[in-house]
Design a protein around this motif. Structure first.
Motif, short mmCIF file in Angstrom:
data_model
loop_
_atom_site.label_atom_id
_atom_site.label_comp_id
_atom_site.label_asym_id
_atom_site.label_seq_id
_atom_site.Cartn_x
_atom_site.Cartn_y
_atom_site.Cartn_z
N THR A 35 0.90 -1.37 -0.02
CA THR A 35 -0.04 0.08 0.07
C THR A 35 0.78 1.27 0.14
O THR A 35 0.72 2.09 -0.57
CB THR A 35 -0.84 -0.08 1.24
OG1 THR A 35 -1.83 -1.04 1.48
CG2 THR A 35 -1.91 1.41 1.36
N ALA A 36 2.01 1.21 0.86
CA ALA A 36 2.81 2.33 0.81
C ALA A 36 3.43 2.51 -0.43
O ALA A 36 3.65 3.75 -1.15
CB ALA A 36 3.99 2.34 1.86
N ARG A 37 3.95 1.60 -1.28
CA ARG A 37 4.48 1.80 -2.54
C ARG A 37 3.48 2.06 -3.51
O ARG A 37 3.74 3.07 -4.49
CB ARG A 37 4.76 0.13 -2.84
CG ARG A 37 6.39 -0.01 -2.70
CD ARG A 37 6.88 -1.16 -3.17
NE ARG A 37 7.01 -2.23 -2.26
CZ ARG A 37 6.54 -3.35 -2.12
NH1 ARG A 37 5.66 -3.96 -3.02
NH2 ARG A 37 6.94 -4.12 -0.91
N ASN A 38 2.25 1.70 -3.60
CA ASN A 38 1.19 2.25 -4.47
C ASN A 38 0.77 3.74 -3.97
O ASN A 38 1.01 4.48 -5.01
CB ASN A 38 -0.07 1.41 -4.32
CG ASN A 38 0.13 0.10 -4.93
OD1 ASN A 38 0.78 -0.11 -5.66
ND2 ASN A 38 -1.05 -0.93 -4.42
N GLN A 39 0.89 4.14 -2.89
CA GLN A 39 0.76 5.71 -2.62
C GLN A 39 1.92 6.32 -2.99
O GLN A 39 1.62 7.68 -3.56
CB GLN A 39 0.52 5.71 -1.04
CG GLN A 39 -0.75 5.30 -0.39
CD GLN A 39 -0.79 5.50 1.19
OE1 GLN A 39 0.22 5.62 1.73
NE2 GLN A 39 -2.15 5.11 1.58
N HIS A 41 3.59 5.74 -5.51
CA HIS A 41 3.62 5.60 -7.13
C HIS A 41 2.47 6.69 -7.65
O HIS A 41 2.70 7.42 -8.20
CB HIS A 41 3.13 4.31 -7.61
CG HIS A 41 3.06 3.98 -9.09
ND1 HIS A 41 4.20 4.20 -9.86
CD2 HIS A 41 2.15 3.77 -9.92
CE1 HIS A 41 3.97 4.10 -11.09
NE2 HIS A 41 2.70 3.81 -11.16
N VAL A 42 1.29 6.62 -6.63
CA VAL A 42 0.11 7.64 -7.07
C VAL A 42 0.48 9.07 -6.63
O VAL A 42 0.41 10.01 -7.80
CB VAL A 42 -0.98 7.28 -6.18
CG1 VAL A 42 -1.88 8.34 -6.33
CG2 VAL A 42 -1.57 5.89 -6.61
N SER A 43 1.39 9.38 -5.65
CA SER A 43 1.82 10.43 -5.44
C SER A 43 2.81 11.24 -6.39
O SER A 43 2.82 12.31 -6.74
CB SER A 43 2.46 10.73 -4.16
OG SER A 43 3.69 9.95 -3.95
N SER A 44 3.63 10.20 -7.11
CA SER A 44 4.59 10.69 -8.10
C SER A 44 4.03 10.94 -9.37
O SER A 44 4.24 11.92 -10.02
CB SER A 44 5.69 9.37 -8.21
OG SER A 44 5.15 8.41 -8.72
N ARG A 45 2.86 10.20 -9.55
CA ARG A 45 2.10 10.53 -10.94
C ARG A 45 1.47 11.94 -10.57
O ARG A 45 1.34 12.76 -11.60
CB ARG A 45 0.89 9.45 -11.14
CG ARG A 45 1.43 8.08 -11.68
CD ARG A 45 0.18 7.28 -12.00
NE ARG A 45 0.68 6.01 -12.90
CZ ARG A 45 -0.08 5.19 -12.75
NH1 ARG A 45 -1.30 5.08 -12.40
NH2 ARG A 45 0.38 4.05 -13.56
#
Length: 107
Positions: A35-39, A41-45
């Motif tokens: 979940t932290a990795r996905n967050q 990734h989303v924040s970098s997007r």
């Protein structure tokens, strides 16, 4: 000797419970890390999209500044033309009528 098997069963049951808790904790940790990795990734997007929006806005501002500069130059040029016409002693209406006369003769 009859008490030995239930103690062994209880011990095995405790070991099973403890190991299953470790597995659950590990699964939870893995899910949290995912979940932290996905967050991230989303924040970098989101950051990339924000940067693109800012870049687009900067380009639009530059275009508008160029447009304003061009209009200012045209205004200065028109003012210069008006001063030239006014200095020659003729009014603006006579200047316009002089321009329109040859057009009317051509018709």
């Amino acid at each position: 000797m009859s008490r030995c098997p239930p103690v062994v069963l209880v011990f095995l049951l405790v070991v099973l419970i403890i190991t299953s808790q470790f597995e659950w904790k590990q699964q939870l940790v893995n899910e949290l890390e995912s979940t932290a990795r996905n967050q991230k990734h989303v924040s970098s997007r989101e950051e990339l999209v924000k940067d693109q929006i800012i870049f687009t806005q900067e380009k639009m501002i530059q275009r508008l500044n160029n447009f304003v500069r061009n209009l200012q130059q045209q205004l200065v040029q028109c003012r210069g033309n008006n001063r030239t016409v006014n200095r020659s002693g003729t009014s603006l209406t006579s200047y316009i009528s002089e321009i329109q006369m040859p057009q009317m003769m051509d018709d």
